[in-house]
Write a protein that holds these residues in place. Structure first.
Motif, PDB file in Angstrom:
ATOM      1  N   GLN A   1      30.680  32.669  36.556  1.00 55.78           N
ATOM      2  CA  GLN A   1      30.411  34.210  36.757  1.00 55.78           C
ATOM      3  C   GLN A   1      29.401  34.561  35.925  1.00 55.78           C
ATOM      4  O   GLN A   1      28.862  35.569  35.678  1.00 55.78           O
TER       5      GLN A   1
ATOM      6  N   LEU B   1      32.888  29.436  52.196  1.00 58.98           N
ATOM      7  CA  LEU B   1      33.378  30.620  51.789  1.00 58.98           C
ATOM      8  C   LEU B   1      33.913  31.738  52.821  1.00 58.98           C
ATOM      9  O   LEU B   1      34.733  32.530  52.721  1.00 58.98           O
TER      10      LEU B   1
ATOM     11  N   ASP C   1      29.045  36.806  42.327  1.00 58.68           N
ATOM     12  CA  ASP C   1      30.127  35.764  42.307  1.00 58.68           C
ATOM     13  C   ASP C   1      29.242  34.489  42.887  1.00 58.68           C
ATOM     14  O   ASP C   1      29.864  33.368  42.442  1.00 58.68           O
TER      15      ASP C   1
ATOM     16  N   LEU D   1      34.922  37.850  45.773  1.00 59.92           N
ATOM     17  CA  LEU D   1      35.313  36.675  46.193  1.00 59.92           C
ATOM     18  C   LEU D   1      36.058  36.366  44.889  1.00 59.92           C
ATOM     19  O   LEU D   1      36.341  34.992  44.925  1.00 59.92           O
TER      20      LEU D   1
ATOM     21  N   PHE E   1      21.404  41.901  59.217  1.00 59.81           N
ATOM     22  CA  PHE E   1      22.546  42.435  58.600  1.00 59.81           C
ATOM     23  C   PHE E   1      22.451  43.435  57.585  1.00 59.81           C
ATOM     24  O   PHE E   1      23.235  44.352  57.448  1.00 59.81           O
TER      25      PHE E   1
ATOM     26  N   GLU F   1      29.778  38.279  56.072  1.00 55.49           N
ATOM     27  CA  GLU F   1      30.418  39.662  55.908  1.00 55.49           C
ATOM     28  C   GLU F   1      30.881  39.337  54.765  1.00 55.49           C
ATOM     29  O   GLU F   1      30.988  40.360  54.014  1.00 55.49           O
ATOM     30  N   VAL F   2      31.568  38.119  54.514  1.00 56.60           N
ATOM     31  CA  VAL F   2      32.455  37.955  53.176  1.00 56.60           C
ATOM     32  C   VAL F   2      31.612  37.366  52.059  1.00 56.60           C
ATOM     33  O   VAL F   2      31.546  37.767  51.048  1.00 56.60           O
TER      34      VAL F   2
ATOM     35  N   GLU G   1      25.549  39.457  46.278  1.00 56.27           N
ATOM     36  CA  GLU G   1      25.291  40.893  45.756  1.00 56.27           C
ATOM     37  C   GLU G   1      25.995  41.021  44.530  1.00 56.27           C
ATOM     38  O   GLU G   1      25.646  41.607  43.338  1.00 56.27           O
ATOM     39  N   LYS G   2      27.311  40.963  44.469  1.00 52.49           N
ATOM     40  CA  LYS G   2      28.098  40.816  43.471  1.00 52.49           C
ATOM     41  C   LYS G   2      28.118  40.134  42.130  1.00 52.49           C
ATOM     42  O   LYS G   2      28.393  40.169  40.997  1.00 52.49           O
TER      43      LYS G   2
ATOM     44  N   ARG H   1      29.987  26.682  45.727  1.00 51.43           N
ATOM     45  CA  ARG H   1      31.167  27.282  46.484  1.00 51.43           C
ATOM     46  C   ARG H   1      30.914  27.378  47.852  1.00 51.43           C
ATOM     47  O   ARG H   1      30.416  28.273  48.275  1.00 51.43           O
TER      48      ARG H   1
ATOM     49  N   GLY I   1      37.484  32.777  50.929  1.00 50.49           N
ATOM     50  CA  GLY I   1      36.882  31.982  49.955  1.00 50.49           C
ATOM     51  C   GLY I   1      37.916  31.280  49.077  1.00 50.49           C
ATOM     52  O   GLY I   1      37.243  30.436  48.120  1.00 50.49           O
TER      53      GLY I   1
ATOM     54  N   PRO J   1      28.024  39.735  50.294  1.00 54.73           N
ATOM     55  CA  PRO J   1      28.592  40.608  49.359  1.00 54.73           C
ATOM     56  C   PRO J   1      28.903  39.835  48.088  1.00 54.73           C
ATOM     57  O   PRO J   1      28.734  40.611  46.998  1.00 54.73           O
ATOM     58  N   ALA J   2      29.369  38.655  48.215  1.00 52.40           N
ATOM     59  CA  ALA J   2      29.713  37.996  46.933  1.00 52.40           C
ATOM     60  C   ALA J   2      28.220  37.731  46.245  1.00 52.40           C
ATOM     61  O   ALA J   2      28.266  37.714  45.068  1.00 52.40           O
TER      62      ALA J   2
END
Lengths: 225, 308, 235
Positions: free
Chosen positions: B36, B77, B91, A90, B105, B81-82, B88-89, B74, A171, B85-86
């Protein structure tokens, strides 16, 4: 709340109290929108120039480049953004990469068209006067191609401003966030504000670019039409 | 040969470069939209698009700030599904979630139904991704099935098993994955013995599409979430779940392990204990129906509960 | 890359080509929305563009309409219409028509305008009156540009009709939305490819139609008119 009869909704199309309370958010969305657009255009231009110059220098490349960019342009922007998510998540890169690609497509075509539209006589005259290839390009061809190039930048700018709203689904979105908010809350106010502001933004950007074009190419100012 | 004045263009390019540098220089909230940092001092709370999510996320943000944690939000978003993963990453650091939904899921074949079973199955899956679930709330926002009052009266529907024998005349609508998830249409068949519906329309998960389609009669049965303000507002009938099929859906904060410090955990567990299904339904109504701001609704409730 | 394999598998799976979720049905839905929207848009936009071109009134609007039209965010329109009228085909149609009208107006206007003065004067010299000049001379000569406008609109509409799935309808956009929901990248890519192919086919087919519809005598002049239009547009 059911989607009630039109008269009820007409009275409620814009709830100004909501607007008043959300001026900060709206401003943030607008700023994000402008920045996304600006960056996409900048990167698009930086990438489009070399590609366009290549296409002009080696005309055999023009057909394929045109075809390729034409095809890429028909890919739904939403799909492109979705496909980037596994790679860039994102973060802003996802939105920027997608936006830049579409900007690039428009700009390459217009830069090439502009450069090719320069009369051969002019080019030959410059060559005869001893101009190097680089000088020819920067002092003769580019300035003459500017009207068409800026026309392309205008189109790219307005198109990108519209595309930025689609990034709301991943996002970002700038003013597009207002659309999503209105959608999930079944509330027309943010949607209308979003539409009006993005249209105004595009209109303003267009006017500014026309102004820029007139300043840069005073010899090409047309009378009438 | 006339010298071309490119002064104007040079200024424009310089302006663009300045813009670029400013953006990359960081610290611009509108553009960056989030921290971040992992394990750093700022916790980024994310949410999907729905009002309940917005309320919960604002609640988490508020109590974390009160506890002295630096918070960034944030919100809005997109779909899970979007958004997941954010998480997990990295973000985002924290999400208000529903244990049953996260389980299905991460494991589309999951069939656990009770809170304990779900939590037990969920923990290792989260752990493998560097995530952890904090304490759950008693509040649950379960998946349900709703029909309009007219449909309920016409076909005599009060509980889910009443759909048997009538489903073939009805159109059902819900999120696209309803067709394949065990707790969706296949579950109706295997647990309740309900035959295939006349038609399935892929809409959204308890969102404006399903609401509108149900009200307009484009679908007869809709997948809803049990705490939605829309149910009461539209006088829908929520079919009673008379056989165990739907998994537990306790509200639970799910966060990145390295961001969930003791301070964070303490603050969040304190409110989780106090969120009940009734309270949540009331708050949803304020946002969905009365169009109040999720942030205001969240803060008011926290103040009332003495948590702010 | 395995994704390419998966996409290929998805596209060639016979199950994808049958049933209510199959590619043929979705493609037909997609074409239905696109054709309907383009037809309605043309019915609205052609008379307006031609009128402005013929009479010269409102020229500023016509010339700039395409660029202004691009400023209207389709996603916003469709969401707004959905919020106002609810589930159904109206939101999609309104958004697509709004998208399709501007290029047709602008191109029709430029097409009519770019008819050579000499030609118009010759027609008047032959005794034709306003309306006859319009129908028998201006329109046929302007046809290449008018068709170009319709082509541009149609291709944009086909590419944007994916939005229909966003508000619960069908069409090829369903593969994008459902693919996202079901976390099935192959579906998303497959859907994107199908839309791209359909857009390109639209461009080609309408190109053929244009060749048929434009009178052979005019076809040679099409290049002139196109160049003139470009110069005017850039100015």
């Amino acid at each position: 709340m059911t989607d009630g009869p039109a008269p009820v909704l007409a009275a409620e199309l814009i709830r100004w109290s909501w607007v008043g309370r959300h001026l900060d958010d709206i401003r943030d969305n607008l700023v994000q929108h402008v920045e996304l657009t600006g960056l996409a255009l900048l990167f698009g231009l930086l990438l489009a120039f070399p590609l366009a110059l290549a296409a002009v220098q080696w005309p055999r490349l023009y057909g394929p480049i045109l075809g390729f960019t034409g095809v890429l342009f028909t890919i739904p922007s939403l799909a492109l953004f979705i496909l980037l998510i596994p790679f860039t998540g994102l973060q802003i890169q996802t939105a920027l990469i997608g936006l830049t690609i579409y900007t690039l497509l428009i700009l390459v075509r217009n830069i090439v068209e502009g450069l090719r539209g320069v009369d051969n006589d002019v080019r030959e005259a410059a060559e005869a006067m001893g101009f190097t290839r680089a000088r020819q390009l920067f002092q003769v061809e580019l300035p003459l191609a500017l009207p068409v190039i800026i026309a392309g930048v205008r189109i790219a700018t307005v198109t990108t401003i519209g595309l930025v709203t689609v990034t709301a689904l991943i996002g970002w979105g700038g003013l597009g966030q207002l659309f999503i908010e209105g959608f999930t809350l079944n509330f027309s106010t943010p949607i209308i504000i979003g539409i009006v502001l993005s249209a105004l933004l595009a209109f303003t950007a267009d006017l500014l670019l026309v102004g820029l074009q007139n300043r840069l190419t005073p010899w090409a100012r047309s009378s009438g039409r | 040969m006339r010298r071309i004045r490119l002064g104007g263009a040079a200024t424009a390019v310089a302006a663009c470069l300045a813009l670029l540098l400013a953006a990359c220089g960081g610290g611009n909230d509108a553009l960056e939209g989030g921290s971040q940092q992992n394990g750093g001092s700022t916790v980024t709370v994310g949410s999907t698009n729905f009002s309940e999510q917005l309320i919960l996320a604002q609640m988490y943000a508020a109590v974390l700030e009160k506890a002295g944690v630096k918070v960034d939000t944030r919100l809005n978003l997109g779909a899970r599904e979007v958004v997941f993963p954010a998480l997990e990453k990295g973000d985002i650091d924290l999400l208000p979630e529903y244990n049953g939904s996260v389980l299905s899921f991460l494991d589309p074949k999951a069939t656990q139904t009770t809170s304990e079973e779900v939590n037990t199955a969920l923990a290792p899956l989260l752990d493998a991704k560097g995530l952890v679930a904090l304490d759950e709330s008693p509040a649950e926002d379960k998946d349900g099935w709703a029909v309009t009052k007219e449909t309920a009266d016409k076909y005599g529907l009060a509980k889910i098993s009443d759909l048997k024998g009538k489903a073939s005349q009805l159109v059902v609508g819900g999120p696209p994955e309803l067709k394949t998830r065990p707790a969706g249409l296949p579950g109706l068949k295997s647990v309740y013995g309900i035959e295939d519906f006349k038609e399935f329309k892929a809409l959204d998960a308890g969102g404006p599409l399903t609401t509108s389609a149900l009200n307009k009669g484009d679908i007869d049965v809709g997948r809803v979430f049990t705490t939605q303000g829309a149910i009461a507002a539209n006088n829908w009938v929520l079919l009673e779940e008379d056989k165990p099929l739907e998994p537990a859906q306790n509200i639970v904060p799910i966060g990145r392990k390295d961001a969930m410090t003791d301070q964070v955990k303490q603050a969040l567990n304190a409110i989780s204990a106090k969120i009940t299904t009734e309270e949540l339904t009331k708050l949803n109504k304020l946002v969905d129906v009365d169009k109040e701001d999720p942030e205001k609704v969240a803060n008011d409730w926290l103040t009332q509960q003495g948590l702010l | 890359m395995t994704v390419i394999n998966e996409v290929f598998t998805w596209l060639t799976d016979p199950a994808q080509w049958s049933g209510p979720d199959g590619i043929p049905v979705r493609t037909l839905q997609h074409l239905y929305y696109s054709l309907l929207a383009t037809a309605i848009a043309a019915a609205i936009a052609l008379p307006i563009g031609v009128f402005i071109g013929h009479t010269g009134r409102g020229a500023l609007v016509a010339v700039n309409l395409t660029n202004l039209g691009r400023a209207i965010p389709s996603l916003g329109i469709i969401i707004l219409m959905f919020t106002l009228v609810g589930f159904g085909i109206v939101p999609v149609l309104v958004a697509l028509i709004a998208l399709a009208v501007p290029p047709i107006v602008t191109n029709s206007y430029i097409g009519i305008r770019s008819v050579d003065r000499d030609v118009r004067e010759a027609a008047e010299g032959m005794g034709m009156r306003g309306r006859q000049v319009l129908w028998q001379v201006e329109l046929p000569v302007a046809m290449p540009l008018i068709m170009a406008g319709i082509r541009t609109s149609a291709v944009q509409v086909v590419a944007t009709a994916t939005l229909a799935a966003f508000v619960g309808l069908g069409g090829l956009g369903r593969y994008l939305i459902d693919g996202l929901s079901q976390r099935d990248l192959a579906q998303v890519v497959g859907g994107a490819i199908l839309v791209a192919v359909l857009s390109l086919l639209t461009e080609l087919v309408l190109g053929r139609v244009q060749a048929l519809v434009v009178s052979p005598g005019v076809a040679g002049r099409a290049a002139d008119a196109a160049v003139r239009a470009k110069v005017e547009k850039a100015a």
